[in-house]
Design an enzyme around this catalytic site. Structure first.
Site, PDB file in Angstrom:
ATOM      1  CE  LYS A  19      -4.457   0.772   2.248  1.00  9.99           C
ATOM      2  NZ  LYS A  19      -5.161   0.719   3.533  1.00  9.99           N
TER       3      LYS A  19
HETATM    4  O1  G3P Z   1      -7.713   1.360   5.356  1.00 10.33           O
HETATM    5  C1  G3P Z   1      -8.018   2.635   4.933  1.00 10.33           C
HETATM    6  C2  G3P Z   1      -9.362   3.192   5.295  1.00 10.33           C
HETATM    7  O2  G3P Z   1     -10.365   2.270   5.118  1.00 10.33           O
HETATM    8  C3  G3P Z   1      -9.420   3.983   6.567  1.00 10.33           C
HETATM    9  O3  G3P Z   1     -10.715   4.292   6.975  1.00 10.33           O
HETATM   10  O4  G3P Z   1     -12.312   5.031   8.713  1.00 10.33           O
HETATM   11  O5  G3P Z   1      -9.880   5.592   8.965  1.00 10.33           O
HETATM   12  O6  G3P Z   1     -11.271   6.719   7.246  1.00 10.33           O
HETATM   13  P1  G3P Z   1     -11.050   5.476   8.035  1.00 10.33           P
END
Ligand code: G3P
Length: 214
Positions: A83
């Site tokens: 990533k």
């Molecule tokens: O893994 C990346 C993403 O899904 C993060 O989500 O909830 O931290 O915006 P969030």
């Protein structure tokens, strides 16, 4: 649509895998930082639980550093996907790694142009962060729709991985838009199973059936 779970917690991943519907895992430095123990050991454990891709993010912010870190991460397991942040350096690292046969998930994507750049760089996955756009009053799912149209126009094979999912409606919309993958926290994966009418209906069927025994 493929279901990924967005977590660094092995127990949540094991439970999701037991459903038989789990296609992969996404992690990020914040998620891994919440878990006790060595994050690289935790990633190794996660990779052993699921057959599908497990995204592991680099910490370096320069191209060479990202590539060096990616090489180390790919040694953890065969199903590791690298990533990378969608910066200039990240896009350059994506191009190099992809040419070397490494699968890359380009993260922190907030605009259709970023999505076009990463597809041109050969990314395997693009991760639009829908919830974080919603948080600042932008329509996150509109970005997914735009990426779908752009990739369709040119036949890019980069898979659209809807990320930063906050609720079941994001999952529904992702499926309606034909997104390839939706990665969701354990809570949302739990929520999509629930329907009150199913519970009420089942309760009625079972209580009616009891009457046949009287
Ligand atoms: O893994 C990346 C993403 O899904 C993060 O989500 O909830 O931290 O915006 P969030």
């Amino acid at each position: 649509m493929k279901f990924f779970i967005d977590t660094g917690n092995s127990e949540e991943i094991r439970e999701a895998a037991e459903l038989g519907l789990l296609d992969g895992v996404t992690t990020n430095p914040s998620l891994l930082s919440k878990e006790p123990g060595d994050p690289y050991e935790n990633l190794k454990q996660i990779c052993a639980i699921v057959d599908g891709p497990v995204s592991a993010e680099v910490i370096a912010v320069d191209k060479d550093g990202m590539i060096a870190e990616a090489r180390q991460l790919t040694r953890i397991a065969e199903n590791i996907v690298i990533k990378l942040p969608t910066t200039r350096e990240g896009v350059k690292a994506c191009k190099t790694l992809t040419e070397d046969g490494v699968k890359v998930n380009m993260t922190l994507v907030f605009s259709p142009m970023q999505a076009l750049l990463v597809a041109k760089a050969g990314a395997t996955f693009v991760s639009p962060f829908v919830g974080r756009l919603d948080d600042i009053s932008h329509d996150g799912m509109e970005l997914v729709s735009q990426i779908g149209r752009i990739y369709g126009n040119y036949g890019y094979e980069t898979e659209i991985l809807v990320a930063s999912v906050r609720h079941p409606l994001h999952v529904v919309e992702a499926a309606l838009m034909g997104a390839d993958i939706c990665t969701m926290p354990a809570k949302v994966l739990e929520q999509i199973f629930n329907h009150p009418l199913t519970d009420i209906g089942l309760e009625k069927f079972l209580s009616d059936w009891e009457k046949t025994k009287q």
